[in-house]
Design a protein around this motif. Structure first.
Motif, short mmCIF file in Angstrom:
data_model
loop_
_atom_site.label_atom_id
_atom_site.label_comp_id
_atom_site.label_asym_id
_atom_site.label_seq_id
_atom_site.Cartn_x
_atom_site.Cartn_y
_atom_site.Cartn_z
N PHE A 1 29.55 47.95 48.18
CA PHE A 1 29.09 47.33 49.43
C PHE A 1 28.26 46.08 49.16
N GLN A 2 27.59 46.07 48.03
CA GLN A 2 26.89 44.83 47.66
C GLN A 2 27.91 43.72 47.42
N ALA A 3 29.03 44.07 46.78
CA ALA A 3 30.09 43.08 46.52
C ALA A 3 30.66 42.55 47.84
N LEU A 4 30.82 43.44 48.83
CA LEU A 4 31.32 43.00 50.13
C LEU A 4 30.35 42.05 50.81
N LYS A 5 29.07 42.34 50.70
CA LYS A 5 28.06 41.47 51.30
C LYS A 5 28.09 40.08 50.67
N VAL B 1 38.88 48.45 53.72
CA VAL B 1 38.89 47.59 52.54
C VAL B 1 39.60 48.35 51.44
N ASP B 2 40.69 47.76 50.91
CA ASP B 2 41.41 48.39 49.82
C ASP B 2 40.81 47.94 48.49
N VAL B 3 40.70 48.87 47.56
CA VAL B 3 40.16 48.55 46.23
C VAL B 3 41.17 48.96 45.18
N ARG B 4 41.60 47.99 44.37
CA ARG B 4 42.46 48.31 43.22
C ARG B 4 41.56 48.46 42.00
N ILE B 5 41.77 49.50 41.22
CA ILE B 5 40.88 49.80 40.10
C ILE B 5 41.69 49.81 38.80
N SER B 6 41.15 49.15 37.79
CA SER B 6 41.81 49.14 36.47
C SER B 6 40.78 49.51 35.41
N THR B 7 41.14 50.43 34.51
CA THR B 7 40.24 50.76 33.39
C THR B 7 40.99 50.54 32.08
N ILE B 8 40.27 50.02 31.09
CA ILE B 8 40.86 49.92 29.74
C ILE B 8 39.80 50.38 28.72
N PRO B 9 40.25 51.05 27.64
CA PRO B 9 39.29 51.47 26.60
C PRO B 9 38.89 50.26 25.76
N VAL B 10 37.59 50.09 25.54
CA VAL B 10 37.09 49.00 24.68
C VAL B 10 36.05 49.60 23.74
N ALA B 11 35.61 48.81 22.77
CA ALA B 11 34.55 49.27 21.87
C ALA B 11 33.31 49.54 22.72
N GLY B 12 32.78 50.75 22.63
CA GLY B 12 31.57 51.08 23.40
C GLY B 12 31.85 51.80 24.70
N PHE C 1 37.28 46.28 39.51
CA PHE C 1 37.71 46.54 40.88
C PHE C 1 38.22 45.23 41.46
N ARG C 2 39.38 45.24 42.09
CA ARG C 2 39.83 44.09 42.88
C ARG C 2 39.70 44.49 44.35
N ILE C 3 38.95 43.70 45.12
CA ILE C 3 38.66 44.05 46.51
C ILE C 3 39.60 43.29 47.44
N LEU C 4 40.35 44.02 48.25
CA LEU C 4 41.25 43.42 49.24
C LEU C 4 40.74 43.77 50.62
N ASP C 5 40.14 42.81 51.28
CA ASP C 5 39.52 43.06 52.59
C ASP C 5 40.57 42.95 53.69
N LYS C 6 40.95 44.11 54.27
CA LYS C 6 42.01 44.12 55.28
C LYS C 6 41.59 43.46 56.59
N THR C 7 40.27 43.27 56.77
CA THR C 7 39.82 42.66 58.02
C THR C 7 39.90 41.13 57.97
N THR C 8 40.21 40.59 56.78
CA THR C 8 40.35 39.14 56.67
C THR C 8 41.53 38.68 57.50
N LYS C 9 41.32 37.61 58.25
CA LYS C 9 42.41 37.19 59.13
C LYS C 9 43.47 36.40 58.37
N ILE C 10 44.67 36.39 58.93
CA ILE C 10 45.75 35.58 58.37
C ILE C 10 45.50 34.13 58.77
#
Length: 579
Positions: free
Chosen positions: A200-204, A275-286, A292-301
């Motif tokens: 929600f901070q990201a949305l703000k 708001v749709d959120v696409r999530i991707s995880t990859i293993p890294v050192a540590g 997260f990719r945020i797709l705001d459905k309320t955004t107008k065309i």
């Protein structure tokens, strides 16, 4: 706003009838039907005209604006709702009655509404605020978008989603996550609060992406705002595994699998919008890295006249999108606004007499009247497979999310040759490179030459923050930038360049929002011949420049001269544009 209710007197009805006949182009039977429905149901006449499809909503609002002596605003884009309205008017009241303040003049509030004949809510609003109000007419969609934007930061929006979070400090929430807890239990309250807090901070902040990057001593939170990554809070290392487990639960991923990349998606509700959120995880050192990719459905065309096109480019695009067959490509790197441009094109030609189908990965925004298909590679629904099945659906227009391989390109081009208009995207640096890319992936030159109509290359430029912008005398560094762009300070008003000082509104960056720059290249007979002869991209571009092609950098320079952006931003975005 005071208006006598329609139907209250025959004189008023006669004036309406006369006005409708003269200005709206309705025939007598249609007007009689509308007035009869109004008498029978007690509905307002404007709602009847729109509901029965006798008048399109914008035309109906314009008519009543002229009739009642009010202003009609076709667009409320960029409007800021006065805080006095947001703080004192419940969102439910605004949504129920379709009204929202758009300007506070000090003496009165200007309030947008889509119900010109319903005066009671306006009177209630004037009483509620103890202020005089003046009506301005707008369409329902524009009002809904503005209300959603205005209340996104209020109790029914982001803050409502966080109402259980008593302490809104991310670090202190993380302190409550103990290392000894079962890290596979991702449903412990502090973890849920913390992940919600990040979203929600990201949305703000209008962020498009959230990155969770593990370091030896912390989990660094970063957010991409207007295309640029900013470091945000750091979360203590001990909370890392619990947070990543929670993210995996949200995205319906395997929380026990930590050695392989995973993809997931989730949907969160904010106020009235999803708001749709696409999530991707990859293993890294540590540990594991999460994006997260945020797709705001309320955004107008956006429409074609709202996306930053100059008049010539818009005219060219309008001409080609109304062709009955051919291929139109939009090209640029990831996150350059290609989908927004494609949707604007589809929206411009969307009509009941056209069968429009799209296949996307993912479907980002829903378009009324258009059938949209989501790619599902696991089930065998690839771009190529979807496109092949579209040909059996009697389409007029097709949109393919991306041409990645020979099979998809070949089907798209053959579809264009058999009488369909096809839109798609491709990842290349400029318009001319698109031709080379198609030939490189194995499409025959004669097919490319005979089917390709238009290539639109684009990038996104950050625009100067309207809240803290001011004219600035260019320093030596800025003069070097101008030199690179073949400009001099005296080409700007008073020799000063518009810059943002940096304020709370723009995250101290001096930029707020983005606009696009375009390179629009029609495929004329010379380019068709060059394609057949397999000419290089640079040869094609050189010839197009001689015939008046406006490059990405040229368009960026024009937006700079118009005071929309800064020299360093144009150089940052157009560094690969060689003219």
């Amino acid at each position: 706003m005071s208006a006598q209710p329609v139907g209250a007197g025959s004189v008023f009805q006669d004036r309406i009838r006369e006005g409708l006949l003269r200005k709206a182009g309705l025939n007598q039977a249609q007007i009689d039907e509308a007035l009869q429905t109004e008498r029978d149901t007690g509905q307002q006449l404007d709602q009847i005209l729109i509901g029965k499809n006798l008048l399109p909503e914008p035309k109906c609002m314009q008519f009543f604006a002229d009739f009642l002596g009010l202003e009609f605003r076709p667009s409320l884009e960029g409007v800021s709702v006065p805080s006095v309205f947001i703080q004192n008017v419940p969102v439910q009241f605004a949504r129920t009655h379709g009204l929202v303040a758009i300007e506070d003049t000090g003496t009165l509030l200007r309030v947008a509404t889509n119900r010109p004949l319903d005066v009671q809510p306006m009177d209630d609003l004037a009483t509620m605020l103890s202020r005089e109000v003046e009506a301005v007419l707008a369409t329902r969609g524009e009002l809904a978008n503005l209300i959603n934007r205005a209340y996104r930061h209020k109790a029914d929006g982001v803050d409502e989603a966080l109402q259980d979070v008593k302490d809104t400090d991310i670090v202190s929430i993380a302190e409550n996550i103990h290392e000894s807890e079962d890290l596979l239990d991702a449903n412990k309250a502090p973890v849920i609060k913390l992940v919600n807090m990040l979203l929600f901070q990201a949305l703000k902040l209008r962020a498009s992406d959230i990155h969770l990057q593990p370091y030896a001593d912390r989990l660094q939170v970063r957010m991409r705002i207007d295309g640029v990554l900013y470091d945000m809070e750091s979360v203590p290392r001990r909370a890392q595994d619990a947070i990543i487990s929670r993210v995996k639960v949200m995205g319906k991923m395997d929380i026990a699998e930590r050695r392989l990349p995973q993809d997931g998606r989730a949907s969160i509700r904010v106020g009235d919008g999803d708001v749709d959120v696409r999530i991707s995880t990859i293993p890294v050192a540590g540990g594991e890295r999460v994006v997260f990719r945020i797709l705001d459905k309320t955004t107008k065309i956006y429409s074609l006249d709202q996306i930053g096109l100059d008049a010539d480019a818009q005219r060219t695009i309008n001409r080609y999108i109304n062709y009955s067959h051919g291929v139109i490509f939009v090209t640029g790197p990831t996150g350059s606004g290609k989908t927004t441009t494609l949707y604007a094109c589809l929206d411009a030609i969307n009509a009941p007499e056209l069968n429009i189908l799209t296949i996307e990965d993912p479907v980002e925004y829903n378009l009324d009247g258009i059938s949209q298909v989501q790619v599902n590679v696991k089930k065998g629904l690839s771009f190529a497979a979807g496109l092949r099945s579209f040909l059996r659906q009697d389409p007029d227009v097709m949109m393919v999310g991306e041409v990645r391989d020979n099979e998809t390109a070949d089907i798209a081009i053959r579809a264009a040759l058999t009488g369909h208009l096809v839109f798609s995207t491709v990842h290349t640096n400029d318009s001319a490179s698109t031709v080379s890319r198609l030939l490189d992936i194995g499409v025959e030159p004669y097919l490319v030459s005979s089917s390709l109509l238009l290539v639109i290359a684009q990038r996104l430029l950050r625009t100067v923050c309207p809240n803290c912008r001011e004219p600035v005398e260019p320093d030596q560094k800025m003069r070097y930038f101008l030199e690179d762009l073949k400009l001099t300070p005296d080409q700007f008003p008073d020799g000063k360049i518009m810059m943002g000082k940096g304020c709370d509104e723009c995250f101290r960056s001096g930029y707020s929002g983005r606009t696009a720059i375009y390179e629009v290249m029609p495929i004329d007979t010379q380019i068709q011949e060059q394609i057949i002869n397999k000419s290089s991209a640079s040869t094609i571009k050189r010839g197009a420049l001689e015939r008046g092609l406006k490059t990405l950098r040229m368009d960026g320079v024009q937006k700079l001269l118009n005071g929309l952006t800064t020299p360093d931003e144009v150089l940052r975005v157009t560094q690969l544009d060689v003219t």
